[in-house]
Design a protein around this motif. Structure first.
Motif, PDB file in Angstrom:
ATOM      1  N   UNK A   1      80.703  29.693  50.759  1.00 13.92           N
ATOM      2  CA  UNK A   1      80.147  29.334  51.020  1.00 13.92           C
ATOM      3  C   UNK A   1      78.075  29.873  50.932  1.00 13.92           C
ATOM      4  N   UNK A   2      77.990  30.700  50.759  1.00 15.52           N
ATOM      5  CA  UNK A   2      76.710  30.937  50.397  1.00 15.52           C
ATOM      6  C   UNK A   2      76.386  31.012  49.226  1.00 15.52           C
ATOM      7  N   UNK A   3      76.645  31.133  48.053  1.00 15.80           N
ATOM      8  CA  UNK A   3      76.749  30.707  46.753  1.00 15.80           C
ATOM      9  C   UNK A   3      76.797  28.762  46.048  1.00 15.80           C
ATOM     10  N   UNK A   4      77.498  28.540  47.307  1.00 11.50           N
ATOM     11  CA  UNK A   4      77.687  27.220  47.182  1.00 11.50           C
ATOM     12  C   UNK A   4      76.481  26.337  47.317  1.00 11.50           C
ATOM     13  N   UNK A   5      75.889  27.233  48.612  1.00 10.31           N
ATOM     14  CA  UNK A   5      74.982  26.890  48.876  1.00 10.31           C
ATOM     15  C   UNK A   5      73.621  26.938  49.122  1.00 10.31           C
ATOM     16  N   UNK A   6      73.661  27.796  47.972  1.00 10.99           N
ATOM     17  CA  UNK A   6      71.723  28.631  47.559  1.00 10.99           C
ATOM     18  C   UNK A   6      71.126  27.725  46.934  1.00 10.99           C
ATOM     19  N   UNK A   7      71.667  26.942  45.866  1.00  9.16           N
ATOM     20  CA  UNK A   7      71.013  26.457  44.970  1.00  9.16           C
ATOM     21  C   UNK A   7      70.560  25.205  44.723  1.00  9.16           C
ATOM     22  N   UNK A   8      70.994  24.821  45.892  1.00  8.54           N
ATOM     23  CA  UNK A   8      70.863  22.933  46.679  1.00  8.54           C
ATOM     24  C   UNK A   8      69.450  23.123  47.133  1.00  8.54           C
ATOM     25  N   UNK A   9      69.549  24.867  48.093  1.00 12.46           N
ATOM     26  CA  UNK A   9      69.077  24.570  48.877  1.00 12.46           C
ATOM     27  C   UNK A   9      67.553  25.630  48.807  1.00 12.46           C
ATOM     28  N   UNK A  10      67.701  25.608  48.053  1.00 15.75           N
ATOM     29  CA  UNK A  10      66.672  26.630  47.152  1.00 15.75           C
ATOM     30  C   UNK A  10      65.589  24.857  46.560  1.00 15.75           C
ATOM     31  N   UNK A  11      65.835  24.428  45.405  1.00 14.69           N
ATOM     32  CA  UNK A  11      65.966  22.848  45.443  1.00 14.69           C
ATOM     33  C   UNK A  11      65.319  22.633  46.209  1.00 14.69           C
ATOM     34  N   UNK A  12      65.816  21.809  47.632  1.00  5.63           N
ATOM     35  CA  UNK A  12      65.388  21.681  48.668  1.00  5.63           C
ATOM     36  C   UNK A  12      63.812  22.441  49.426  1.00  5.63           C
ATOM     37  N   UNK A  13      63.497  23.516  49.123  1.00  6.29           N
ATOM     38  CA  UNK A  13      62.344  24.327  49.794  1.00  6.29           C
ATOM     39  C   UNK A  13      61.017  23.373  48.252  1.00  6.29           C
TER      40      UNK A  13
END
Lengths: 337, 337
Positions: free
Chosen positions: A308-320
């Motif tokens: 679930x972390x792998x799934x979210x990480x890139x997306x959250x980085x983009x949001x940041x």
């Protein structure tokens, strides 16, 4: 599971069983092939081997610590093997038993593991007072460092009282070697891009001695010049907490000129550090460093490997990066807080 | 919970309710007391305030980023306030709006928070183009750093286009300030123990400029000498990844001599960094740094605060130091692996 058939005779494995007690007794008696086998167990990822490795380490641990641990770093071409051969002969001549280990996190990629080319250490290879082991393969520095650190314990239990750990300085490997040795030696060349300007950030502050190698023939003048430059640079660095002043030496590993003086310098350091109690303080700090470092690295790795972390990480980085979320909010979301 | 009564009129709180939309609109219009109130919310630990702070940050975030962020570090006595007063006047004269924030993780202990003594910045305090905010209280550098970083966002949303973040350099606070600013300025004194020999490890490598303050009166010669020494030392350090060469300046904050030149130097850097694209790259790297740093710090803190970990930690450390367990085995045990 038990790994000791004397204690629990029912624990039988049909193939590749290891009699840990027997292996340990051989190792303790200085048997080289037992030491090699034990290090191979430590380097292995196979399920059964891990348990055997743990058992033999457990027995070796109380016998460890009675050696001098020297870290050496230098880029390829600086003459590390030749220098270690020359220094090693003086160490052996002084009645010590020498083990040479290596940390090279790139070795599994290049297959050109350091110390693999033993031809430049031919006298050490022939000596029964020296044990040479190439860098273990591994994908992470942490893994390679752990294996090397455990190999140090096994070598010490086998009676080796002078351990050299060398590295070519890939990634953070100098920091790893610095954190498992008593004295850290930076090997340099005069000119050829390996002078002060080419030095990696922060490395000079780790060094307990800087040695300019290949100070022979037409290199002699350049080496003297480099020595002066390094001395000036070191003078500008803040003093170390244990108070030892890093000195600069020139030497020729090939011609064995100035090498014995470096061994004397190391002995001076040892007397100094034992006298002011910094020797054992540094060792204790290193033990606790590896304990906490392992805890924290494992926490991080386990977290970042969760699906679930792998799934979210890139997306959250983009949001940041697009200012949709602050780094702190994104972190809380990733952590599920 | 909602913090916006326009969206959900049923969410009423009898006291200390905050109309986030109204506060944000005031802040966006540059209202100083709205900005102060928003920063107070960010600094607060009270449950309701945390949600209000999050909401106002969320609205401010898209308006942030359009400022130049300058980090300044220097030990107490180096003349930071006087220097910032002098530099700040030039910044305001250039038509900018200036916010001055501080990071001082020791402020909750000493109660002598930096920027607390605003008398040395009397002209900035009086100016309606300057906003000055002392260091938030906090027990951890991480907490203080987060609050300061969020205050930057709020100041930028309020139209401040030049942000100074200062620190006295307690613990790792220079690294924190370096990681939230575009340009990092190291303020030094000639002699008086604050020369090269007294410099903290690694700080010089962070600096984008070294400024020797109080270069006036009988200090002038010593300052020139220190400038030469620092130039030599910087020459020996490896170049930075973005290619900017750290320069050394002398100035007198008190007499406003050489201060404008430093502002020009900063503008030169900005043009340079925008041209070679390192400006935005550095900012993006900083955003991701804070994201990952927050994740990892939280993982560590949460782990080490678990009762079963607290109960085991000291015991396992003792076992490691008495060679009963290897650091790696002890780590696995603490992790419950």
């Amino acid at each position: 599971m038990t790994t000791n058939s004397h204690i629990n005779p029912k624990a039988r494995r049909p193939v590749k069983n290891v009699d840990v007690n027997h292996l340990f007794m051989q190792l303790r008696d200085g048997n080289v092939s037992a030491l090699s086998q034990a290090i191979t167990l430590v380097e292995s990822h196979a399920g059964g081997d891990v348990a055997f490795a743990k058992a033999i380490l457990q027995q070796s641990l109380p016998l460890s610590g009675n050696s001098f641990r020297l870290g050496i770093t230098g880029v390829p071409g600086v003459g590390k093997s030749t220098f270690i051969e020359a220094l090693g002969k003086h160490i052996i001549a002084a009645g010590k038993k020498l083990a040479v280990l290596a940390i090279d996190p790139s070795s599994n990629i290049t297959r050109g593991s350091i110390l693999g080319d033993k031809t430049r250490m031919e006298e050490l290879v022939k000596s029964d007072r020296a044990f040479i082991r190439p860098s273990p393969a591994g994908t992470t520095l942490g893994g390679v460092a752990r294996k090397t650190r455990e190999a140090i314990i096994l070598c010490e239990a086998a009676g080796y009282d002078f351990i050299i750990v060398e590295t070519v300085g890939v990634g953070q490997s100098e920091t790893a070697v610095h954190s498992m040795t008593d004295f850290f030696l930076l090997l340099k060349l005069a000119g050829a891009g390996d002078d002060l300007q080419g030095i990696k950030r922060g490395i000079m502050e780790l060094a307990d001695a800087v040695v300019i190698n290949k100070a022979d023939g037409k290199n002699t003048t350049a080496a003297k010049h480099a020595k002066r430059e390094f001395k000036n640079a070191l003078h500008l660095l803040p003093p170390k907490s244990h108070g030892w002043e890093t000195k600069v030496h020139t030497c020729s590993g090939l011609n064995d000129i100035g090498v014995k003086e470096i061994l004397i310098e190391i002995e001076n350091y040892t007397s100094y550090a034992i006298a002011n109690d910094s020797f054992s303080k540094k060792r204790n700090a290193q033990e606790l460093y590896w304990f906490h470092q392992t805890v924290e690295d494992t926490l991080k790795t386990n977290f970042y490997n969760r699906p679930e972390v792998i799934a979210k990480l890139a997306f959250l980085e983009k949001e940041v990066l697009s200012k949709i979320k602050s780094p702190f909010d994104a972190a809380r979301e990733l952590l599920g807080l």
